[in-house]
Design a protein around this motif. Structure first.
Motif, PDB file in Angstrom:
ATOM      1  N   GLY A 148      62.355  38.193  49.156  1.00 36.75           N
ATOM      2  CA  GLY A 148      63.548  38.146  48.306  1.00 36.75           C
ATOM      3  C   GLY A 148      64.045  39.523  47.890  1.00 36.75           C
ATOM      4  N   TRP A 149      65.285  39.566  47.439  1.00 40.54           N
ATOM      5  CA  TRP A 149      65.893  40.833  47.015  1.00 40.54           C
ATOM      6  C   TRP A 149      65.098  41.441  45.858  1.00 40.54           C
ATOM      7  CZ3 TRP A 149      68.678  42.090  50.795  1.00 40.54           C
ATOM      8  CH2 TRP A 149      69.611  41.244  51.388  1.00 40.54           C
ATOM      9  N   HIS A 150      64.839  42.713  45.967  1.00 48.03           N
ATOM     10  CA  HIS A 150      64.115  43.426  44.910  1.00 48.03           C
ATOM     11  C   HIS A 150      64.351  44.925  45.061  1.00 48.03           C
ATOM     12  CE1 HIS A 150      61.354  43.691  48.338  1.00 48.03           C
ATOM     13  NE2 HIS A 150      60.816  44.747  47.755  1.00 48.03           N
ATOM     14  N   THR A 151      64.004  45.664  44.033  1.00 45.80           N
ATOM     15  CA  THR A 151      63.947  47.124  44.117  1.00 45.80           C
ATOM     16  C   THR A 151      62.496  47.542  43.981  1.00 45.80           C
ATOM     17  OG1 THR A 151      64.267  47.438  41.731  1.00 45.80           O
ATOM     18  CG2 THR A 151      66.242  47.401  43.115  1.00 45.80           C
ATOM     19  N   VAL A 183      68.799  46.178  53.786  1.00 44.73           N
ATOM     20  CA  VAL A 183      69.149  46.851  52.532  1.00 44.73           C
ATOM     21  C   VAL A 183      70.585  46.507  52.172  1.00 44.73           C
ATOM     22  CG1 VAL A 183      67.560  48.749  53.063  1.00 44.73           C
ATOM     23  CG2 VAL A 183      69.993  48.997  53.588  1.00 44.73           C
ATOM     24  N   ILE A 184      70.878  46.516  50.887  1.00 45.47           N
ATOM     25  CA  ILE A 184      72.243  46.333  50.408  1.00 45.47           C
ATOM     26  C   ILE A 184      72.841  47.717  50.182  1.00 45.47           C
ATOM     27  CG2 ILE A 184      73.728  45.404  48.598  1.00 45.47           C
ATOM     28  CD1 ILE A 184      71.839  43.109  48.284  1.00 45.47           C
ATOM     29  N   ILE A 238      68.424  47.884  46.661  1.00 40.88           N
ATOM     30  CA  ILE A 238      68.026  46.481  46.768  1.00 40.88           C
ATOM     31  C   ILE A 238      67.782  46.147  48.241  1.00 40.88           C
ATOM     32  CG2 ILE A 238      68.755  44.089  46.385  1.00 40.88           C
ATOM     33  CD1 ILE A 238      70.527  45.160  44.099  1.00 40.88           C
ATOM     34  N   HIS A 239      66.677  45.475  48.498  1.00 42.00           N
ATOM     35  CA  HIS A 239      66.340  45.141  49.879  1.00 42.00           C
ATOM     36  C   HIS A 239      65.490  43.873  49.924  1.00 42.00           C
ATOM     37  CE1 HIS A 239      63.053  47.604  48.307  1.00 42.00           C
ATOM     38  NE2 HIS A 239      62.251  47.052  49.216  1.00 42.00           N
ATOM     39  N   GLY A 240      65.374  43.308  51.107  1.00 43.34           N
ATOM     40  CA  GLY A 240      64.580  42.104  51.355  1.00 43.34           C
ATOM     41  C   GLY A 240      64.567  41.858  52.848  1.00 43.34           C
TER      42      GLY A 240
END
Length: 304
Positions: A148-151, A183-184, A238-240
């Motif tokens: 999931g998306w996280h930093t 990555v966003i 932010i990446h996942g």
């Protein structure tokens, strides 16, 4: 490397860690550093890690999964540590370079630290922690596989630095089907994401919709890499990743890197002091706080 070349490099760049002339050509240009600062990610233009080093790391990961280790973390909880029987959708094992010499050799490649130092604008790069990651292909029996998306900073809020970054090293070519890191773009500049902890969430779209509702432009960029290439991303990016839809496992080694100025700071969440598992392993400073420059736990990868 011969001594005359080392001497030239020291005279020119004052390196304590040495790169060959070919490796020096792999360092990010000023334009590429500017790109990283603007977008929050960077992909090396070509191979920077030799195949034989990665192949040794693959052998090391196989040994690790069989339980063959060179050192032990002195406690069993407080960190991710996949074991057989936990399922193969996503395997995560933290601080494996401490426990497995072939993976430590990969982690200590100076070119990794030298590139990171250029991107972060620092004269020293130390390891903070690492994660050995594995994803099995998605099948009816093995569903899931989303990260999931996280930093990354959200899991190290007791670090003072805002320059920390991660290196992501696949053990093979990565196509879109084989679950590359996503990555966003530019998200390291967004506010209020430093504590984004949706690593275990399986619904990427639901979280992304929250970003969109806040008026933020969501541009997903897959890190499509050839074996030997590395991607880097800022600790606030932010990446996942999506499931592995190929017919082969996806394996990689992720290094979370700290710059020279990073040190420990106490951090509380809802009145509870939060600790990182490595605080208990590293030496202490005279004031009793953890020393995030302890070379036994946080080895220097690059210094200039």
């Amino acid at each position: 490397m011969n001594e005359s070349l080392k001497t030239k490099l020291v005279e020119k760049n004052q390196f304590k860690f040495y790169l060959s002339s070919q490796q020096l050509e792999l360092l990010p240009t000023d334009e590429e550093v500017s790109f990283y600062q603007e977008h929050g990610w960077f992909i090396t233009k070509q191979k920077v890690i030799p195949d034989e080093i990665i192949d040794q790391a693959i052998i090391g990961s196989q040994k690790f999964y069989r339980g063959e280790i060179d050192a032990e973390i002195p406690y069993k909880t407080g960190y991710s540590d996949w074991k057989p029987g936990d399922g193969d959708a996503v395997r995560n094992n933290q601080h494996v370079s401490y426990r497995q010499k072939e993976l430590k050799k990969l982690m200590l490649q100076p070119i990794i630290g030298a590139i990171a130092a250029r991107l972060a604008g620092t004269t020293e790069i130390r390891l903070f922690e690492d994660t050995l990651v594995y994803k099995a292909p998605v099948t009816k029996e093995n569903e899931g596989g989303v990260v999931g998306w996280h930093t990354d900073y959200s899991y190290s809020s007791n670090c003072t630095s805002k320059k920390m970054l991660s290196a992501w090293i696949p053990f093979h070519d990565l196509s879109l089907e084989r679950s590359p890191l996503i990555v966003i773009d530019g998200s390291h500049k967004w506010s209020n994401t430093e504590h984004l902890r949706y690593f275990n969430s399986q619904n990427l779209q639901q979280i992304a919709q929250q970003f969109a509702q806040e008026g933020r432009k969501i541009v997903e960029v897959p890190m499509l890499l050839k074996k030997g290439q590395i991607s880097f991303h800022h600790s606030y990016t932010i990446h996942g990743s999506y499931p592995n839809h190929s017919n082969l496992p996806r394996q990689a080694f992720a290094l979370y890197l700290q710059d020279r100025d990073n040190h420990y700071q106490p951090y509380w969440n809802n009145g509870v002091e939060i600790h990182h598992f490595l605080e208990s392993m590293c030496r202490k400073l005279p004031n009793g706080e953890p020393d995030f420059s302890d070379p036994d736990i946080f080895p220097v990868i690059w210094s200039k």
